[in-house]
Design an enzyme around this catalytic site. Structure first.
Site, PDB file in Angstrom:
ATOM      1  N   SER A 240      40.341 -10.689  62.454  1.00 35.31           N
ATOM      2  CA  SER A 240      40.763  -9.682  63.409  1.00 35.31           C
ATOM      3  C   SER A 240      42.215  -9.333  63.118  1.00 35.31           C
ATOM      4  O   SER A 240      42.827  -9.894  62.211  1.00 35.31           O
ATOM      5  CB  SER A 240      40.628 -10.210  64.834  1.00 35.31           C
ATOM      6  OG  SER A 240      41.631 -11.187  65.052  1.00 35.31           O
ATOM      7  N   LYS A 241      42.744  -8.425  63.908  1.00 34.98           N
ATOM      8  CA  LYS A 241      44.109  -7.952  63.671  1.00 34.98           C
ATOM      9  C   LYS A 241      45.129  -9.089  63.659  1.00 34.98           C
ATOM     10  O   LYS A 241      46.188  -8.952  63.080  1.00 34.98           O
ATOM     11  CB  LYS A 241      44.502  -6.939  64.753  1.00 34.98           C
ATOM     12  CG  LYS A 241      43.901  -5.583  64.479  1.00 34.98           C
ATOM     13  CD  LYS A 241      44.397  -4.564  65.466  1.00 34.98           C
ATOM     14  CE  LYS A 241      43.617  -3.276  65.280  1.00 34.98           C
ATOM     15  NZ  LYS A 241      43.474  -2.505  66.483  1.00 34.98           N
ATOM     16  N   ARG A 242      44.799 -10.175  64.347  1.00 36.47           N
ATOM     17  CA  ARG A 242      45.722 -11.307  64.360  1.00 36.47           C
ATOM     18  C   ARG A 242      45.958 -11.863  62.959  1.00 36.47           C
ATOM     19  O   ARG A 242      46.983 -12.446  62.678  1.00 36.47           O
ATOM     20  CB  ARG A 242      45.141 -12.439  65.220  1.00 36.47           C
ATOM     21  CG  ARG A 242      45.327 -12.278  66.699  1.00 36.47           C
ATOM     22  CD  ARG A 242      44.781 -13.476  67.426  1.00 36.47           C
ATOM     23  NE  ARG A 242      43.355 -13.700  67.120  1.00 36.47           N
ATOM     24  CZ  ARG A 242      42.878 -14.816  66.629  1.00 36.47           C
ATOM     25  NH1 ARG A 242      43.674 -15.828  66.395  1.00 36.47           N
ATOM     26  NH2 ARG A 242      41.585 -14.937  66.378  1.00 36.47           N
ATOM     27  N   HIS A 243      44.968 -11.705  62.089  1.00 37.32           N
ATOM     28  CA  HIS A 243      45.061 -12.315  60.760  1.00 37.32           C
ATOM     29  C   HIS A 243      45.699 -11.410  59.717  1.00 37.32           C
ATOM     30  O   HIS A 243      46.023 -11.863  58.635  1.00 37.32           O
ATOM     31  CB  HIS A 243      43.660 -12.702  60.272  1.00 37.32           C
ATOM     32  CG  HIS A 243      42.941 -13.628  61.191  1.00 37.32           C
ATOM     33  ND1 HIS A 243      41.951 -13.207  62.044  1.00 37.32           N
ATOM     34  CD2 HIS A 243      43.094 -14.950  61.406  1.00 37.32           C
ATOM     35  CE1 HIS A 243      41.511 -14.243  62.738  1.00 37.32           C
ATOM     36  NE2 HIS A 243      42.186 -15.297  62.381  1.00 37.32           N
TER      37      HIS A 243
END
Ligand code: GLU
Length: 468
Positions: A240-243
């Site tokens: 996800s965008k966190r990664h």
């Protein structure tokens, strides 16, 4: 032998996710490898979430990735008549039926099932009823799922998956407003488009038994199904965008080479021995579903950076220059009046992981530093350094030929003249012309910047040093 036909059917609801890009790549490679065809289909039936911009993003992403398709884009919204036709056929053949349950009734049905600790599912209330339907209720149309036996997905990646029909309920294939649902559209399309291999993310594996039952009800030949493992972030959770960036075009924006990204994507779930670097041609030759593994594939940004650097190092000057030009423009750097972009790109080839990094490194070739890196200035600039830079300035000013060789000779003789180590000159000089201590070979750097720019920056640096 039937011709291999694969498809990529994204829903245009935002950016093209990196996971979808991997799906597209695998379908593309599989089709190309078998001399088959690759179809692009836009699944835009969810009219509230689908936008024209998102369709454009899909098209741009496909173009940037170089995944050319043989047919399409087909739009599901343009095929509503066909879906209606199939639904009517199923109704006529008694393979589908109208269901008049109200939302309240369905909620009650679900609650009752949960009370009995059963799966919340439709109980087939209208499946075999012959009584008069209630007035004023627009029915949905449900597919008559078989009630006995089991569906076996002979998955090309996961192996056989068996699902009992008693686990499946009669799914809605057409809503009360007359719009068809995903599972119906996909089957009709895959059937009409003669798709032989459905290669998609394993988030769809629960839909597959339902789709197989619809294929069977329509008397259509089943495609081969291959469900790909999810793409995970480095912590093992779904990417996800966190990664990191999840949109394909973000990687283009950030200055990755398309070949590097494709290479990175192909390794997400697929392997060929220990090999890490694959050209598109090699991928096309070597790819196969038999070496797609079943466990989640980790998207490692560091590995992508490493790959990108490999590809930058072996890219043609033209590719480098084009990439750098794009990213200089993006960074708002005017490169018309400096050295040729290709020359700078060559100089920076081995030093940058991405084109945005390269553009950052190229900046001093086109612009005087607006400020000095704080740490570098503190360490390298002083009253004495200012005087040394003044001598460098004067000696360089005397040069007629501003070639790397002449510059190198001048710097060496200045070192001898001042009786200092090279670093005492080289480091403050780097800060003076680039703002920092990191830059490629000094002689080439100065030569490409040009005499006028170098001297002006030295004057500014000397002034700065004297003010300390
Ligand atoms: N539109 C679906 C998606 O984007 C496609 C699923 C499929 O491949 O059947 O997930």
């Amino acid at each position: 032998m039937t011709k291999v036909r694969t498809r990529f059917p994204p829903s245009p609801t935002g950016y093209l996710h990196i996971g979808s890009a991997r799906t597209a790549l695998f379908n593309y490679l599989f089709a190309r490898q078998h001399g088959g065809e690759f179809v692009l289909r836009i699944e835009d039936t969810d009219r509230e979430r689908s936008t024209d911009e998102a369709v454009q993003v899909i098209m741009d992403s496909m173009e940037w990735m170089g995944l050319d398709y043989d047919e399409g884009p087909f739009f599901q919204t343009q095929r509503f008549d066909r879906y209606r036709e199939v639904v009517n056929q199923l109704l006529e053949e008694g393979k589908a039926y109208k269901c008049y349950c109200t939302p309240e009734e369905l909620t009650k049905m679900r609650e009752l099932a949960m009370e009995k600790k059963e799966k919340p599912r439709y109980n087939g209330y209208w499946r075999d009823r012959t009584d008069t339907p209630p007035a004023g209720v627009e029915p949905v149309i449900r597919f008559k799922n078989p009630t006995t036996g089991a569906v076996v997905i002979d998955d090309a990646v996961k192996g056989p998956i068996r699902v009992e029909n008693s686990e499946l309920d009669d799914l809605v294939i057409m809503r009360s407003d007359g719009t068809p649902t995903y599972n119906l559209c996909v089957v009709v399309d895959d059937m009409d488009m003669d798709i032989t291999h459905v290669i998609r993310g394993d988030d769809h594996v629960n839909n597959t038994p339902r789709q197989i039952n619809i294929f069977n009800a329509l008397g259509a030949k089943l495609p081969v199904f291959a469900h790909l493992p999810m793409i995970l972030g480095e912590d093992g959770k779904r990417m996800s965008k966190r990664h990191g960036a999840v949109s394909v075009m973000q990687y283009a924006e950030d200055g990755y080479l398309r070949d590097a990204l494709m290479n990175h994507l192909v390794r997400l779930g697929w392997s060929h021995g220990d090999q890490e670097v694959f050209s598109m041609d090699e991928m096309m030759k070597l790819f196969g579903l038999d070496h797609v593994n079943n466990s989640g594939a980790v998207f490692d940004v560091k590995k992508l950076d490493w790959l990108n650097q490999q590809y930058m190092q072996s890219a043609s000057t033209e590719t480098l220059a084009n990439g750098l030009t794009t990213h200089l423009k993006k960074a708002g750097i005017d490169f018309q009046s400096g050295p040729a972009v290709a020359t700078v790109a060559e100089l920076l080839r081995d030093r940058a992981k991405t084109f945005s990094e390269m553009a950052e490194g190229a900046k001093p070739f086109y612009q005087a530093p607006t400020e000095y890196d704080e740490k570098a200035a503190k360490k390298q600039f002083s009253q004495e350094a200012g005087e040394r830079l003044q001598t460098v300035h004067d000696n360089l000013a005397a040069l007629e030929d501003f070639s790397p060789e002449a510059i190198d000779a001048t710097l060496q003789s200045t070192v001898a003249e001042l009786e200092v180590g090279f670093g005492k000159i080289g480091l403050p000089l780097r800060v003076a012309v680039t703002g920092n201590t990191a830059s490629p070979a000094l002689d080439q750097t100065l030569s490409f910047m040009g005499k006028e720019a170098v001297l002006a920056r030295l004057v500014a640096a000397v002034q700065y040093c004297r003010s300390l």
